[in-house]
Design a protein around this motif. Structure first.
Motif, short mmCIF file in Angstrom:
data_model
loop_
_atom_site.label_atom_id
_atom_site.label_comp_id
_atom_site.label_asym_id
_atom_site.label_seq_id
_atom_site.Cartn_x
_atom_site.Cartn_y
_atom_site.Cartn_z
N ILE A 203 -5.06 -1.27 1.72
CA ILE A 203 -3.72 -1.21 2.58
C ILE A 203 -3.73 -0.11 3.17
O ILE A 203 -4.14 0.98 2.73
N ALA B 35 3.40 -0.20 4.86
CA ALA B 35 2.06 -0.84 5.14
C ALA B 35 1.99 -1.36 6.63
O ALA B 35 2.91 -1.92 7.17
N ASP C 148 -1.49 2.45 5.67
CA ASP C 148 -0.18 2.58 6.10
C ASP C 148 0.28 2.67 7.73
O ASP C 148 -1.03 2.99 8.34
N LYS D 235 -3.47 -4.64 5.88
CA LYS D 235 -3.87 -5.15 4.48
C LYS D 235 -5.02 -5.83 4.64
O LYS D 235 -5.06 -7.17 5.07
#
Length: 807
Positions: free
Chosen positions: A92, A790, A94, A793
């Motif tokens: 992930i 997030a 951010d 991903k």
């Protein structure tokens, strides 16, 4: 639909860039309204018109260069099948570009870290490897040969055995193997779409071995300091050398018995500085790019330069003195500010692992940051890890040296260095029992050998952080920190139980018969006798806080010192300022994260305040000199980028007689020198900043460019900076962290210019505006906060059967 998104994306990026740095409109010409009308017209007419409109905005960059960079970007979303992954892994990113990796086992965790580093920093770690393996000549030709030769001479050649692997972590070999496998998986999958730098140069990265991550810094360490001090003593004597060097702690220098200082010439000193340093040429570009862009005479740097403004700081405030009742840990380690950033922030989560923070190439694990229990930071301690041994050569056999009264053979190592454009060059190195010979004086039958801790197991830089990543508290942290063997660091710690500690960590030799400040004869009288087990540490001090700033950290009463500082080159102004601010704040109230932010960005110059006495008690002979003198006297000693007085003072320091800058020389002896320095400073500023004094400012002299390593079209904007050498806000801090042990999600961090090294990535320069304004972003840690912030991903999926990996 795709073209519409692309157009609006380009417009948004351009508007954001213009709003932040204000450099779009001048290139376009016209007013803000015409800027908007141009945008609207381009959108109405479609993609072709938009491209035509964008071209002059980006200063006639090659038509497909940015497109080539975008085409090279890594996939950050969706699923990708990767041979080598045992179970699914989540990567992930951010909204600030920080990578959070969630794996179900340790092997997959470090496999994914290697994979993610390939995505974001492949060119950077490729160049790191080529530099540290002594292979730059393969890319740059003969101009890099001297540098490569020096690297090969000093490099660690093994063995890569269990003692080496387990020094970093009990599972060291598994960790480095998994990391290499993950990086190799990325390289293998993307050989037909590597980062743009590889496309421009036609280069291809080699696959990594586990031991590739363990390459050492092939440096001379303090060898040059030993040699230059020897030369100084030969010229002026011990007493005057002591006065000039001002050793801290104070200790008389004893010239080792049998050392002939007169034989240490400038030629020896230059060899001690290392070979082939300085500017390197840029890599040649392949067709068709060589016809569109030029790497020649461009000021970007392929490898990290020497730091221009040293000044790392850290502090941990005990819970008794914080508003949360738990320790606050702050750190701003200083190195050269580069593009891409020297550091990379990562969050590693798997059974037994939950650590976030930063590291530097090769980016395995976390070197400084926090886990669920402890937070830590570092500053260079300065422990002396190298020594020069002067060997006596056998006049009848240049491959023998004397040891304990008998001649013994030197080890001969032959190596081959590939050089672009010519046949490989064969090099021969001589190695004594003390280390590699870096200079031979055939006339006087002397050879100079470097004995270095970096040739000992476990001394690959920063990888001792792997043990710290899993520390349960600050007291065990101290013992784990003893495995941190390089580079030398003051490792501060604060934990959730309220403990605060510091450990000065480095593999530090026990010296028998000498203190390491001067070269010693290699005859057997002076030797290393193992390594020191007792290094400076503090546990829960009465003061309630710990701070370090590259200052003298020797334990009172412990002798010999683990490090000698020299007050003429490493002044105490930063640690004095840090402790002054903390002590005064704690007298009034409790400490907060905001206080740490302000202190990390404190541009006050204690040195300037001290020097202001030199400008008092006299008047200038001309109106200009008197005006400049009065400006410096009235100045608040803050190195603000808009300050003309700061510009005058800092320029004066470069033009005045050096005696006026000596710390312990009385002001009455300095004042007669000050005016001549001011005359020269005014002339220099008039030449560089113009005759209008109102336009003079410190920021015009003190700024940070962010050039791409070799493609000017990928440069990021230059920013003017507050602070400077001697201030807490010295300008080598590309990474800052402030960590709250009471609530990890309240921790904040900054990195510059961005997490990604790939031009055209949304994370290539997105953190530069924050850094420019002295702002931070959340160091999100809990899964809830990570998910909430997030932006992308990517799921790594295990390969099944012989299914091909997706790209």
């Amino acid at each position: 639909m795709g073209m519409t998104r692309l157009m609006f994306g380009l417009v948004y990026d351009l508007q954001r860039h213009r709003a932040t740095f204000g450099d779009i409109q001048p290139r376009c010409g016209g007013s803000d309204m015409s800027f908007r009308r141009s945008l609207g017209l381009a959108l109405i007419l479609g993609g072709a018109a938009l491209v035509a409109w964008v071209a002059p905005v980006v200063a006639q960059r090659p038509a497909d260069l940015k497109g080539l960079a975008r085409q090279s970007l890594s996939k950050l979303d969706g699923d990708v099948t990767v041979p080598g992954v045992r179970e699914p892994v989540e990567i992930i990113r951010d909204k600030w570009g920080v990578t959070h990796i969630y794996a179900k086992n340790q092997d997959d965790l470090f496999f994914a870290q290697g994979y993610a580093m390939g995505q974001d920093r492949l060119w950077q770690i490729y160049m790191w490897r080529m530099e540290h393996e002594g292979r730059l000549s393969e890319i740059l030709g003969p101009a890099a040969f001297a540098r490569d030769r020096q690297t090969r001479l000093l490099m660690y050649r093994g063995p890569f055995d269990n003692k080496e692997w387990t020094s970093y972590h009990p599972d060291g070999k598994k960790i480095f193997t998994a990391f290499a496998n993950g990086l190799n998986a990325y390289i293998t999958q993307h050989l037909d779409n590597l980062p743009v730098e590889f496309k421009l140069t036609g280069l291809k990265p080699d696959l990594w071995k586990p031991e590739t991550a363990l390459l050492r810094v092939a440096g001379m360490g303090d060898a040059n300091g030993e040699l230059t001090l020897a030369r100084l003593i030969a010229r002026v004597g011990v007493k005057e050398a002591m006065r000039q060097r001002l050793p801290d702690p104070w200790s008389e220098i004893a010239v080792p018995e049998g050392l002939d200082l007169s034989l240490i010439t400038d030629e020896v000193v230059n060899a001690g500085r290392g070979g082939g340093r300085g500017a390197l040429p840029k890599p040649a570009l392949v067709a068709p790019y060589n016809a569109m862009i030029s790497a020649a005479d461009y000021q970007g740097s392929l490898v990290e330069d020497l730091i221009k403004e040293p000044g790392s700081n850290n502090w941990v405030i005990g819970g008794k003195y914080t508003t949360t009742g738990k320790p606050l840990v702050a750190n701003d380690p200083h190195r050269e500010v580069t593009n891409p950033s020297l550091r990379y922030i990562v969050h590693l989560v798997a059974p037994g692992w939950n650590v976030i923070g930063s590291g530097e190439p090769p980016f395995v694990g976390v070197a400084l940051g926090h886990n669920e229990r402890v937070a830590w930071g570092l500053t260079i301690a300065g422990n002396d890890q190298t020594d020069v041994f002067v060997e006596e050569i056998n006049p009848a056999n240049a491959n023998e040296v004397k040891y304990n009264g008998a001649w013994e053979p030197l080890k001969i190592v032959r190596d081959e260095i590939k050089v672009k454009g010519e046949a490989p060059r064969v090099v021969e190195f001589k190695i004594s029992r003390h280390g590699p010979i870096f200079f031979e004086d055939a006339k006087n039958h002397r050879a100079y050998a470097l004995k270095s801790a970096f040739n000992e197991p476990g001394t690959a830089s920063y990888l001792g952080g792997l043990r710290l990543d899993q520390a349960p508290d600050c007291k065990e942290f101290l013992d784990r920190a003893m495995y941190w063997k390089a580079p030398t660091e003051n490792l501060i710690c604060g934990d959730v139980d309220g403990n605060i500690t510091v450990q000065s960590s480095a593999l530090t030799p026990n010296r028998r018969g000498f203190d390491g400040r001067l070269p010693v004869p290699g005859t057997g009288k002076y030797e290393w006798d193992g390594f020191r087990a007792e290094l400076p540490r503090r546990v829960n001090p009465q003061a309630g806080y710990i701070a370090t700033a590259n200052n003298n950290i020797n334990t009172t009463g412990s002798w010999p010192p683990v490090v000698f500082k020299t007050l003429n080159t490493v002044p105490t102004d930063r640690i004095t300022r840090v402790e002054y601010v903390i002590n005064n704040l704690l007298k009034m109230r409790k400490f907060t994260i905001e206080d740490s932010k302000k202190l990390q960005h404190d541009p006050y110059s204690l040195r300037a305040s001290f020097d202001q006495d030199v400008f008092k008690g006299w008047s200038g002979k001309t109106a200009d000199v008197e005006k400049a003198r009065a400006m410096v006297v009235a100045w608040d000693s803050i190195l603000h980028k808009d300050s003309a007085a700061a510009a005058i003072y800092e320029t004066w320091r470069t033009t005045v007689d050096a005696k006026a800058l000596e710390f312990f020389r009385p002001p009455d002896e300095k004042r007669p020198l000050a005016e001549a320095g001011l005359v020269k400073a005014i002339a220099k500023l008039t030449e560089t900043q113009g005759a209008d004094w109102s336009a003079w400012r410190w920021g015009r002299m003190h700024n940070r460019p962010f050039p791409h390593p070799f493609v000017k079209e990928f440069d990021l904007p230059t920013v003017e900076r507050d602070g400077g050498t001697g201030a807490v806000m010295a300008d080598g801090a590309s990474y800052r962290e402030i960590m709250d042990t009471a609530d990890w999600d309240r921790s904040v961090v900054t990195n510059v210019p961005g997490q990604s090294g790939q031009p055209e990535s949304e994370f290539y320069g997105n953190l530069l505006p924050l850094w420019d304004k002295g702002e931070y972003f959340p160091m999100v840690y809990s899964r809830a906060k990570v998910d909430q912030n997030a932006a992308h991903k990517l799921n790594l999926r295990p390969a099944t059967g012989t299914s091909s990996a997706q790209k």
